[in-house]
Motif scaffolding. Structure first.
Motif, short mmCIF file in Angstrom:
data_model
loop_
_atom_site.label_atom_id
_atom_site.label_comp_id
_atom_site.label_asym_id
_atom_site.label_seq_id
_atom_site.Cartn_x
_atom_site.Cartn_y
_atom_site.Cartn_z
N GLN A 37 12.82 -6.08 0.53
CA GLN A 37 12.88 -5.76 -0.89
C GLN A 37 11.48 -5.64 -1.46
OE1 GLN A 37 15.28 -8.74 -2.79
NE2 GLN A 37 17.19 -7.96 -1.93
N ARG A 38 11.22 -4.50 -2.07
CA ARG A 38 9.89 -4.25 -2.63
C ARG A 38 9.59 -5.20 -3.79
NH1 ARG A 38 11.64 0.97 -1.35
NH2 ARG A 38 12.60 1.27 -3.38
N ASN A 39 8.30 -5.42 -3.99
CA ASN A 39 7.80 -6.26 -5.08
C ASN A 39 8.16 -7.74 -4.89
OD1 ASN A 39 6.76 -3.94 -6.42
ND2 ASN A 39 8.79 -3.55 -7.28
N PRO A 113 9.65 -3.21 5.97
CA PRO A 113 9.29 -2.73 4.63
C PRO A 113 9.20 -1.21 4.61
CG PRO A 113 7.85 -4.53 5.33
CD PRO A 113 8.63 -4.10 6.54
N SER A 115 8.36 2.43 2.15
CA SER A 115 7.58 2.90 1.00
C SER A 115 8.45 3.00 -0.25
CB SER A 115 6.92 4.24 1.31
OG SER A 115 7.86 5.19 1.75
N LYS A 116 7.81 2.85 -1.40
CA LYS A 116 8.54 2.86 -2.67
C LYS A 116 9.09 4.22 -3.01
CE LYS A 116 4.19 3.34 -5.25
NZ LYS A 116 3.29 2.68 -6.23
N LEU A 199 3.04 1.73 -0.42
CA LEU A 199 3.60 0.46 0.07
C LEU A 199 2.60 -0.66 -0.17
CD1 LEU A 199 5.44 0.08 3.48
CD2 LEU A 199 3.91 -1.68 2.66
N SER A 200 3.09 -1.78 -0.67
CA SER A 200 2.23 -2.93 -0.91
C SER A 200 3.03 -4.21 -0.78
CB SER A 200 1.59 -2.84 -2.31
OG SER A 200 0.70 -3.92 -2.52
N LEU A 201 2.50 -5.18 -0.05
CA LEU A 201 3.15 -6.48 0.05
C LEU A 201 2.13 -7.54 0.40
CD1 LEU A 201 3.67 -7.45 3.29
CD2 LEU A 201 5.18 -5.49 3.17
#
Length: 204
Positions: A37-39, A113, A115-116, A199-201
């Protein structure tokens, strides 16, 4: 919905892990529970001491197909994104040494994960010349180009569809380039498709 992951598709990555270059695509599956799950923070799993990142280009399948001809394979995906194939490398090596499957090293919860957003394939001037890279703590650790793949997008779709039906909403992770390595608690990972930050985590 299924996640189809291609292994051993970049020569230099194969060599860095000491594997042999395959004569046909190698693939495995991740369950839908692997989607992260993103964010949200990514929590380092307690069953591994050697968690590795593997950044990959990801195809989004847009229609149902079985035994797809390579000539028509390009019509079965409509967009490209990026994803990380998190791998418990210590567990993978243990399984390989015993000749056992990789699922617990590759298919664990949140190990994929995505990409958004996914970029429509028509937005790319050349599908066989797509750049992507991964930064950890603002330092580039992995860079890849679709032109370096052993098996291109159409070849992968045609091959996999011989064995299983592709369905709308499936994703194909197309393999990772050289530069894979471990992550640590506190690391921040950022993935880029060309110049798009998709993408960021953060590892907790």
């Amino acid at each position: 919905m299924k996640l189809i992951c291609i292994g051993h598709n970049y020569r230099e990555h194969i060599l860095e892990l000491g594997n042999q270059i395959p004569s046909e695509p190698v693939f495995f599956l991740k369950p839908d529970t692997a989607i992260f799950q993103r964010n949200h923070p990514f929590f380092y799993p307690n069953f591994t001491q050697n968690l590795h990142y593997e950044l990959e280009l990801v195809l989004r399948i847009c229609k149902v197909g079985k035994c797809i001809s390579e000539k028509y394979a390009h019509t079965y995906y409509d967009a490209i994104g990026i994803g990380i194939d998190f791998t418990a490398r210590d567990l993978q090596f243990q399984q390989q040494a015993k000749g056992l499957p990789w699922e617990k090293a590759k298919g664990f919860d949140y190990s994929a994960p995505l990409s958004k957003e996914f970029v429509p394939k028509e937005a790319f001037a050349d599908i066989n010349n797509i750049n992507f890279h991964l930064e950890i703590n603002e330092k580039t650790v992995q860079q890849g180009n679709s032109g370096d793949m052993i098996f291109n997008f159409d070849q992968l779709i045609a091959y996999v569809s011989q064995f299983m039906t592709l369905k709308t909403g499936d994703y194909i992770f197309t393999g990772t380039p050289k530069g894979v390595g471990p992550v640590a608690i506190g690391d921040k990972l950022d993935g880029f498709l060309e110049d798009k930050h998709l993408l960021s985590l953060r590892i907790k």
